[in-house]
Every structure is written in C-alpha cells, then in structure tokens.
Design an enzyme around this catalytic site. Structure first.
Site, PDB file in Angstrom:
ATOM      1  N   CYS A  48      -8.602  10.604   3.691  1.00  0.00           N
ATOM      2  CA  CYS A  48      -7.789   9.941   4.727  1.00  0.00           C
ATOM      3  C   CYS A  48      -6.823  10.903   5.418  1.00  0.00           C
ATOM      4  O   CYS A  48      -6.305  10.585   6.489  1.00  0.00           O
ATOM      5  CB  CYS A  48      -7.013   8.774   4.136  1.00  0.00           C
ATOM      6  SG  CYS A  48      -8.067   7.538   3.379  1.00  0.00           S
ATOM      7  N   HIS A  77      -0.422   6.701   8.152  1.00  0.00           N
ATOM      8  CA  HIS A  77      -1.789   6.342   7.784  1.00  0.00           C
ATOM      9  C   HIS A  77      -1.847   4.835   7.553  1.00  0.00           C
ATOM     10  O   HIS A  77      -0.992   4.271   6.865  1.00  0.00           O
ATOM     11  CB  HIS A  77      -2.195   7.099   6.521  1.00  0.00           C
ATOM     12  CG  HIS A  77      -3.531   6.691   6.002  1.00  0.00           C
ATOM     13  ND1 HIS A  77      -4.643   6.620   6.813  1.00  0.00           N
ATOM     14  CD2 HIS A  77      -3.942   6.310   4.769  1.00  0.00           C
ATOM     15  CE1 HIS A  77      -5.679   6.216   6.088  1.00  0.00           C
ATOM     16  NE2 HIS A  77      -5.277   6.020   4.856  1.00  0.00           N
ATOM     17  N   ASN A 118      -8.249   0.168   6.695  1.00  0.00           N
ATOM     18  CA  ASN A 118      -8.118   1.611   6.484  1.00  0.00           C
ATOM     19  C   ASN A 118      -9.415   2.298   6.943  1.00  0.00           C
ATOM     20  O   ASN A 118     -10.459   2.103   6.342  1.00  0.00           O
ATOM     21  CB  ASN A 118      -7.858   1.854   4.993  1.00  0.00           C
ATOM     22  CG  ASN A 118      -7.714   3.328   4.650  1.00  0.00           C
ATOM     23  OD1 ASN A 118      -7.957   4.206   5.475  1.00  0.00           O
ATOM     24  ND2 ASN A 118      -7.320   3.591   3.422  1.00  0.00           N
TER      25      ASN A 118
HETATM   26  C1  LIG Z   1      -5.368  -2.425  -3.839  1.00  0.00           C
HETATM   27  C2  LIG Z   1      -4.010  -3.072  -3.705  1.00  0.00           C
HETATM   28  C3  LIG Z   1      -3.919  -3.846  -2.408  1.00  0.00           C
HETATM   29  C4  LIG Z   1      -3.810  -4.045  -4.849  1.00  0.00           C
HETATM   30  O1  LIG Z   1      -2.544  -4.653  -4.741  1.00  0.00           O
HETATM   31  P1  LIG Z   1      -1.639  -4.800  -6.038  1.00  0.00           P
HETATM   32  O2  LIG Z   1      -0.453  -5.583  -5.648  1.00  0.00           O
HETATM   33  O3  LIG Z   1      -1.412  -3.412  -6.580  1.00  0.00           O
HETATM   34  O4  LIG Z   1      -2.546  -5.653  -6.959  1.00  0.00           O
HETATM   35  P2  LIG Z   1      -2.908  -5.335  -8.479  1.00  0.00           P
HETATM   36  O5  LIG Z   1      -3.710  -4.079  -8.587  1.00  0.00           O
HETATM   37  O6  LIG Z   1      -1.649  -5.421  -9.223  1.00  0.00           O
HETATM   38  O7  LIG Z   1      -3.856  -6.534  -8.777  1.00  0.00           O
HETATM   39  C5  LIG Z   1      -3.350  -7.833  -8.914  1.00  0.00           C
HETATM   40  C6  LIG Z   1      -4.468  -8.778  -9.174  1.00  0.00           C
HETATM   41  O8  LIG Z   1      -5.157  -9.062  -7.957  1.00  0.00           O
HETATM   42  C7  LIG Z   1      -6.544  -8.996  -8.181  1.00  0.00           C
HETATM   43  N1  LIG Z   1      -7.211  -8.610  -6.979  1.00  0.00           N
HETATM   44  C8  LIG Z   1      -7.577  -7.385  -6.568  1.00  0.00           C
HETATM   45  N2  LIG Z   1      -8.176  -7.451  -5.385  1.00  0.00           N
HETATM   46  C9  LIG Z   1      -8.198  -8.754  -5.026  1.00  0.00           C
HETATM   47  C10 LIG Z   1      -8.692  -9.436  -3.911  1.00  0.00           C
HETATM   48  N3  LIG Z   1      -9.289  -8.807  -2.901  1.00  0.00           N
HETATM   49  N4  LIG Z   1      -8.530 -10.762  -3.860  1.00  0.00           N
HETATM   50  C11 LIG Z   1      -7.926 -11.430  -4.855  1.00  0.00           C
HETATM   51  N5  LIG Z   1      -7.462 -10.813  -5.952  1.00  0.00           N
HETATM   52  C12 LIG Z   1      -7.581  -9.493  -6.038  1.00  0.00           C
HETATM   53  C13 LIG Z   1      -6.704  -7.979  -9.269  1.00  0.00           C
HETATM   54  O9  LIG Z   1      -7.924  -8.173  -9.942  1.00  0.00           O
HETATM   55  C14 LIG Z   1      -5.523  -8.274 -10.147  1.00  0.00           C
HETATM   56  O10 LIG Z   1      -5.868  -9.347 -10.968  1.00  0.00           O
HETATM   57  P3  LIG Z   1      -5.491  -9.349 -12.524  1.00  0.00           P
HETATM   58  O11 LIG Z   1      -3.983  -9.214 -12.546  1.00  0.00           O
HETATM   59  O12 LIG Z   1      -6.018 -10.643 -12.985  1.00  0.00           O
HETATM   60  O13 LIG Z   1      -6.183  -8.147 -13.092  1.00  0.00           O
HETATM   61  C15 LIG Z   1      -2.884  -2.021  -3.748  1.00  0.00           C
HETATM   62  O14 LIG Z   1      -2.798  -1.479  -5.026  1.00  0.00           O
HETATM   63  C16 LIG Z   1      -3.107  -0.909  -2.777  1.00  0.00           C
HETATM   64  O15 LIG Z   1      -3.086  -1.085  -1.584  1.00  0.00           O
HETATM   65  N6  LIG Z   1      -3.264   0.322  -3.283  1.00  0.00           N
HETATM   66  C17 LIG Z   1      -3.452   1.472  -2.445  1.00  0.00           C
HETATM   67  C18 LIG Z   1      -4.828   1.434  -1.842  1.00  0.00           C
HETATM   68  C19 LIG Z   1      -5.001   2.427  -0.764  1.00  0.00           C
HETATM   69  O16 LIG Z   1      -4.235   2.471   0.156  1.00  0.00           O
HETATM   70  N7  LIG Z   1      -6.027   3.254  -0.896  1.00  0.00           N
HETATM   71  C20 LIG Z   1      -6.374   4.211   0.071  1.00  0.00           C
HETATM   72  C21 LIG Z   1      -5.355   5.267   0.122  1.00  0.00           C
HETATM   73  S1  LIG Z   1      -5.809   6.411   1.345  1.00  0.00           S
END
Ligand SMILES: CC(C)(COP(=O)(O)OP(=O)(O)OC[C@H]1O[C@@H](n2cnc3c(N)ncnc32)[C@H](O)[C@@H]1OP(=O)(O)O)[C@@H](O)C(=O)NCCC(=O)NCCS
Length: 346
Positions: free
Chosen positions: A133, A273, A303
């Site tokens: 990215c 980003h 993204n």
């Molecule tokens: C991926 C992301 C949105 C998850 O959000 P979060 O608040 O951290 O959520 P968590 O990882 O704590 O997950 C919470 C719960 O939601 C669930 N969950 C994940 N994706 C889900 C979706 N699409 N729909 C519903 N539930 C979802 C998970 O399974 C987890 O459930 P559990 O607690 O029963 O295991 C966040 O971590 C994120 O944006 N990370 C960076 C990603 C990114 O930018 N990557 C590219 C960088 S260049």
C-alpha cells in the site's frame, strides 16, 4: 618538454549536467476505477457480515471490482491517459514508467511494460515497484530522483491494483476491506514550483507475515496443496496491522513536515492512505488535522493499496480541493511493513 594532457579514458555522460539537481513537480494526475460496484449489502449475501459492522469498523460503504477480463495494466493505462492529458504531454514524450502494484498482471513481464505498450509510450523504459500500500509514495520518490538528477525528463508514476484477484471472498476479516482501481501522476521539472519537497520512507521486514500472500512466489510456488490451503489469498492480522499503521503513518507525516519546517496548519490538503476511517481519524487527530484539510474517499472505494492515495489526489485536484501552490501531505502504510510520508507543492 612537458607531456600533453592525456586523452580521457572514457566519456562520463553524467558529468554533462555537473550533478546539479533540479525540482520535480506533479504536472498531471489521473485515475480510473472499474464500473462494477460491490456494496456492503452485496457482501452480506456472500459472508457473515453486516453493513452496520463494516461501516462502523471501517467507514467503507462500497468498493469497485474490475471485470473478469480487466487487468491491472488496463486500469493503469486508462489512469495514465487521463494524467497525460492533464499534463499536456504525449505518450511518446514519456521516458520512464514506474508501476507500483502487488497485483501485477503476471510475475513478468512487468506491468509497467504492459502499460507502455497499451498507451504507446514507445520511448519509455519501464519497471515495477512493490511496496504494497506504500507503493505509490515509494514510486513517486524513485521517479522524483530521475527527474531531479536530470536522467529523465518525463516520468509516469502509477499505482494500480486488482486486489479482487487476491482477496479470499470467503474470509470476512479481509474481503470487506479491499477494492480495485488505478491512479497515475506525470512528473516533470516545473521551474516555478518547489514540487515534491520531501518523501520519507521506512520498512520493518520483521512484521512481513502480519499482512501477506503466503504462496505464489518462489518460496511456495503454486501447487494443488497451496491452492487447497487457500494460500494465494491475502492473510492479515487486523489488530496488529491497525496499531502499526497508526504509529507509522503518524511518524512518517511528522518527519516529512519537520524536514520542511512546516506546521500541519500550513498544509491545505492531507491525503492519508485510505484503509480504515478509524486509522485516518486516529492519525488525523494526533497530527492536529482539521476536518476541512482531510481528503477521504474510502467510503466509495475501500482500500485500493498502491492506487489509494493517487486516486484520492486526482479526485482532490479535479474536485477543486487542491489548487496550484497548495501544499499536500500524504502519509501511507502497507504490507512489508512499509510506510512513507510526502509533502508536495501542487
Ligand atoms: C480488520 C479490522 C476492520 C477489524 O476491526 P477490529 O475492530 O480490529 O475487529 P476485531 O479484529 O477486534 O474483530 C472483532 C470481531 O469482529 C469479527 N469480524 C471480523 N470481520 C468481520 C466482518 N466483516 N463482519 C462481521 N464481523 C467481523 C471478528 O471475527 C471478531 O469476532 P470475534 O471477536 O468473535 O473473534 C481492523 O482491525 C482493521 O482495519 N485493521 C487494519 C486493516 C488494514 O488497514 N489493512 C491494510 C493496511 S494497508
């Protein structure tokens, strides 16, 4: 009788310009996103998720998906045509093409070579850069070096991705986040502008496995087993990636501003980003960015990795949010991990 001056052993073409550098500006920008829209409601039909979860956790409402036959180089070529038109430059005048992508059409030839052919830039050298990215900002700095050093006159820098080809459409943790698209920028020396003032870049290879595609390279070539284990798709530790992204984007932006002795209040447009609204908010509030300075289009595209900030730059310029002489701050983060910050006078 003294010896005559010995004939030089060779010509040094680089000595011709006495190594004095010059500024490098973005003189044109363009972007392209595919027609097909995938909404959060569509995703509800594909995996166990909800519009409410996606919107509150990420800020994304929809993303674009390339058609089956539409490739990264197709999107890159269209974005390039638009950037060349804005710059008033013909394809033949381009002497270098750099494509940042993690979704090349194929392992080789480079996607940049495929773009060269598609736009008819027959006088250009062409190669790809892979910094996930962060790729566009890295490629911008590379292109800048060629213009600044007078090695090349017109450099086309592109960020383009068909991430839908790497997304595991059965994995709700990742499939809601990504989209396809491309953006391009024309780099040239413009005498009356400071252009690209600075770029900071960094990497932490120790955290590479937190965001990666495990197979398909030379370490794990495609096999029946690798396909069975779904190793050709994006794997991500969301929470760790989130934390690292906030820290790295913040410090990259601060370093870039400090190098230029600029305060955030002097920046007209901040382009982070576009990965997650909560990452953007965390970085923005710590940097002291006002809402009117921030440009966000994440809700429409998700993204798009290396294409993200350059699509945003294009939309900000065409939408009148950035005018000649304005200062633009970009800050990026991606797999690798990699990160970067850039300050640009438009
Ligand atoms: C991926 C992301 C949105 C998850 O959000 P979060 O608040 O951290 O959520 P968590 O990882 O704590 O997950 C919470 C719960 O939601 C669930 N969950 C994940 N994706 C889900 C979706 N699409 N729909 C519903 N539930 C979802 C998970 O399974 C987890 O459930 P559990 O607690 O029963 O295991 C966040 O971590 C994120 O944006 N990370 C960076 C990603 C990114 O930018 N990557 C590219 C960088 S260049």
């Amino acid at each position: 009788m003294s010896d005559p001056t010995p004939a030089p052993r060779f010509q040094n073409p680089r000595a011709r310009h006495h190594f004095t550098s010059r500024t490098c500006s973005v003189t044109g920008v363009g972007s392209y996103v595919p027609e097909r829209v995938l909404t959060n409601a569509d995703l509800e039909q594909m995996v166990d998720t909800s519009d409410e979860w996606i919107t509150t956790r990420t800020g994304i409402r929809e993303r674009r998906l390339a058609a089956d036959q539409e490739t990264t180089s197709d999107m890159a070529a269209e974005a390039s045509r638009r950037a060349l038109e804005m710059a008033g430059v013909s394809a033949e005048e381009v002497d270098l093409i750099i494509v940042a992508t993690v979704t090349p059409d194929m392992p080789f030839p480079a996607t940049a070579c495929l773009v060269q052919e598609k736009i008819g830039a027959r006088n250009a050298a062409a190669f790809d850069v892979e910094a996930a990215c962060s790729g566009f900002v890295f490629a911008l700095e590379i292109g800048h070096q060629f213009v600044a050093s007078r090695t090349h006159e017109v450099v086309l820098v592109i960020g383009a991705e068909k991430l839908s080809a790497l997304v595991d459409w059965q994995d709700r943790n990742t499939c809601v986040l990504f989209g396809d698209g491309a953006g391009a920028a024309v780099l040239r020396h413009r005498p009356d502008s400071a252009g690209l003032l600075t770029v900071t870049m960094g990497a932490d290879g120790g955290k590479g496995s937190l965001l990666c595609v495990p197979a398909g390279g030379a370490a794990r070539p495609a096999s029946v087993e690798s396909v069975r284990q779904r190793l050709h798709f994006i794997r991500m530790d969301g929470r760790e990636t989130f934390k690292n992204a906030v820290q790295a984007m913040l410090s990259a932006a601060r370093e870039a501003l400090a190098r230029c002795e600029l305060d955030i209040s002097q920046i007209q447009c901040v382009i982070p980003h576009q990965a997650n609204q909560r990452i953007i908010d965390a970085v923005g509030s710590r940097l002291g960015v006002k809402e009117e300075q921030l440009f966000v289009n994440l809700d429409k595209y998700g993204n798009t990795s290396a294409a993200s900030v350059v699509i945003a730059l294009d939309e900000a310029v065409r939408g009148g949010r950035i005018k000649r002489g304005d200062l633009v701050l970009m800050t990026v983060f991606g797999g690798g991990f990699t990160w970067g910050g850039a300050v640009l006078e438009w």
